[in-house]
Scaffold this motif. Structure first.
Motif, short mmCIF file in Angstrom:
data_model
loop_
_atom_site.label_atom_id
_atom_site.label_comp_id
_atom_site.label_asym_id
_atom_site.label_seq_id
_atom_site.Cartn_x
_atom_site.Cartn_y
_atom_site.Cartn_z
N ARG A 1 -9.70 -37.61 46.46
CA ARG A 1 -10.91 -36.85 46.72
C ARG A 1 -11.66 -36.59 45.43
O ARG A 1 -11.04 -36.50 44.36
N PRO A 2 -12.98 -36.43 45.47
CA PRO A 2 -13.74 -36.12 44.26
C PRO A 2 -13.25 -34.83 43.62
O PRO A 2 -13.01 -33.84 44.32
N VAL A 3 -13.13 -34.84 42.31
CA VAL A 3 -12.61 -33.67 41.61
C VAL A 3 -13.51 -32.46 41.76
O VAL A 3 -13.02 -31.32 41.87
N LEU A 4 -14.81 -32.68 41.83
CA LEU A 4 -15.75 -31.56 41.88
C LEU A 4 -16.05 -31.08 43.29
O LEU A 4 -16.81 -30.13 43.47
N ARG A 5 -15.46 -31.71 44.30
CA ARG A 5 -15.69 -31.26 45.67
C ARG A 5 -14.77 -30.08 45.97
O ARG A 5 -13.56 -30.16 45.82
N ARG A 6 -15.35 -29.00 46.43
CA ARG A 6 -14.57 -27.79 46.66
C ARG A 6 -13.60 -27.97 47.82
O ARG A 6 -13.85 -28.73 48.76
N GLY A 7 -12.50 -27.23 47.75
CA GLY A 7 -11.51 -27.29 48.81
C GLY A 7 -10.47 -26.22 48.62
O GLY A 7 -10.32 -25.65 47.54
N PRO A 8 -9.70 -25.90 49.66
CA PRO A 8 -8.68 -24.85 49.59
C PRO A 8 -7.39 -25.35 48.95
O PRO A 8 -6.34 -25.45 49.60
N ASP A 9 -7.46 -25.69 47.68
CA ASP A 9 -6.30 -26.29 47.02
C ASP A 9 -6.02 -25.67 45.65
O ASP A 9 -5.39 -26.29 44.79
N HIS A 10 -6.45 -24.43 45.46
CA HIS A 10 -6.19 -23.72 44.21
C HIS A 10 -4.85 -22.98 44.29
O HIS A 10 -4.15 -23.02 45.30
N VAL A 11 -4.50 -22.32 43.21
CA VAL A 11 -3.23 -21.60 43.15
C VAL A 11 -3.11 -20.57 44.27
O VAL A 11 -2.09 -20.48 44.96
N GLY A 12 -4.18 -19.78 44.47
CA GLY A 12 -4.14 -18.75 45.49
C GLY A 12 -3.93 -19.32 46.88
O GLY A 12 -3.15 -18.79 47.68
N HIS A 13 -4.62 -20.43 47.19
CA HIS A 13 -4.46 -21.06 48.49
C HIS A 13 -3.03 -21.53 48.71
O HIS A 13 -2.45 -21.34 49.80
N LEU B 1 -0.23 -20.52 47.21
CA LEU B 1 0.71 -19.41 47.34
C LEU B 1 0.63 -18.79 48.72
O LEU B 1 1.66 -18.37 49.28
N ARG B 2 -0.56 -18.74 49.31
CA ARG B 2 -0.69 -18.23 50.67
C ARG B 2 0.04 -19.12 51.66
O ARG B 2 0.65 -18.65 52.60
N ARG B 3 -0.02 -20.42 51.44
CA ARG B 3 0.68 -21.35 52.34
C ARG B 3 2.19 -21.26 52.19
O ARG B 3 2.92 -21.71 53.07
N LEU B 4 2.64 -20.71 51.10
CA LEU B 4 4.07 -20.48 50.92
C LEU B 4 4.52 -19.18 51.58
O LEU B 4 5.70 -18.84 51.55
N GLY B 5 3.57 -18.45 52.16
CA GLY B 5 3.92 -17.25 52.90
C GLY B 5 3.55 -15.94 52.24
O GLY B 5 3.78 -14.87 52.81
N LEU B 6 2.98 -15.97 51.03
CA LEU B 6 2.60 -14.73 50.36
C LEU B 6 1.34 -14.15 50.98
O LEU B 6 0.49 -14.88 51.49
N THR B 7 1.22 -12.85 50.95
CA THR B 7 -0.01 -12.19 51.36
C THR B 7 -1.04 -12.32 50.25
O THR B 7 -0.74 -12.76 49.13
#
Length: 347
Positions: A248-260, A262-268
């Motif tokens: 995917r293009p590097v500059l295209r936004r998406g839910p793939d940052h650290v916060g996202h 960690l949330r998928r790992l179950g953190l609030t």
């Protein structure tokens, strides 16, 4: 000492008050982050900028706590970057325009007489990178503010070690202003940072770190600078690596940052902010200890090793960047909790 305490307290109260007062006008004017499940006004950063500039400027103007020529230039350049960020928040400027403006400001604050031209250009590039990465870190409630507070305290300690009083005062005021902002930005956030505040904070922190390390050898300085900003570096490297691997293009936004992730790992949302803040505290502490000569440079290698493990581990979290933003919003709405999974912003 007394002025520093009073200034920090004033900046904290002023930032918290301004963030609350600007919230309603921001909503009415439509200055919101539309990538969230519910619109949140991006006016918190403006409150941080105003509080920092007014309080630090008052100390300079009254002569009670003069910043000094170099620090005054830094604050002026940072205010210019903040103004550019505000325009981006209102009119959605292209990224290249924001990047170019931040680069010009960075070139104005580097002490070339100490670094040389080549070193100064590299330092300016690093400042631009940190400012941009700090903006990208503003993708979830409390993340950028928490990391900013921890980093400001750490770089401020380094400035105190070097007896750079003006830099230390500016960073203490910034840390207090960010704390006031966090009162409105902690989950569930009432205001968001926006490009104005995130670029300003990242620019001030990176520029101050460069001033603090001026006069030291390049390689050790690079290690300390990395340790002081390891969390934003991890987020930036993680996003670039994940998007390249996914084609995917590097500059295209998406839910793939650290916060996202960690949330998928179950953190609030709050848990993710605490984990990221703890990571920032550990890496910044290592940078401070190495800078002060209290521990050896090997501590920086430990920080780099942990950062590498974090990137490789988080990039393996499945599904973090696979869904589109609308799908992520739908998932959050179907789940029935508008304050969680992907109320984190995509950036």
């Amino acid at each position: 000492m007394l002025y520093g305490i009073a200034a920090a307290f004033a900046a904290l109260l002023l930032a918290a008050l301004l963030a609350g007062l600007l919230r309603v006008p921001g909503l009415r004017l439509g200055l919101v982050d539309r990538r969230r499940v519910r619109p949140v006004p991006v006016v918190g950063g403006t409150a941080v900028v105003l509080a920092t500039v007014l309080v630090a400027g008052a100390g300079e103007w009254t002569g009670v706590a003069p910043l000094g020529e170099g620090v005054g230039t830094l604050l002026g350049a940072a205010a210019g970057v903040a103004a550019l960020g505000l325009v981006a928040d209102v009119w959605r400027l292209r990224g290249r325009v924001v990047l170019a403006g931040t680069a010009v400001a960075a070139l104005c604050v580097v002490p070339y007489e100490e670094t040389g031209v080549a070193g100064g250009v590299l330092a300016a590039g690093w400042i631009v990178g940190v400012a941009g990465a700090f903006r990208a870190l503003d993708h979830a409630d409390g993340l950028a503010g928490t990391v900013g507070v921890v980093t400001a305290f750490g770089v401020g300690v380094c400035a105190s070690v070097e007896v750079l009083d003006g830099v230390a005062v500016l960073l203490s005021v910034l840390a207090a202003a960010l704390t006031g902002f966090l009162m409105q930005n902690w989950h569930p956030a009432r205001v968001a940072f926006g490009a104005c505040g995130s670029l300003f904070a990242g620019f001030v922190l990176a520029s101050a770190a460069v001033l603090v390390r001026t006069g030291y050898d390049a390689v050790p300085s690079a290690g300390v600078l990395f340790a002081l900003t390891a969390v934003v570096s991890v987020d930036a490297v993680l996003v670039v690596l994940a998007r390249r691997l996914a084609g995917r293009p590097v500059l295209r936004r998406g839910p793939d940052h650290v916060g996202h992730r960690l949330r998928r790992l179950g953190l609030t949302s709050r848990g993710a902010a605490v984990v990221v803040g703890a990571g920032a505290f550990a890496s910044v502490s290592a940078g401070v200890l190495v800078h002060g000569g209290w521990v050896g440079a090997g501590a920086v290698w430990w920080v780099a090793g942990v950062a590498l493990v974090a990137v490789l581990g988080l990039v393996c979290v499945k599904g973090a960047g696979a869904r589109s933003v609308p799908a992520a919003r739908a998932s959050a709405q179907v789940g029935g909790d508008v304050r969680s999974p992907l109320r984190v912003r995509n950036g």
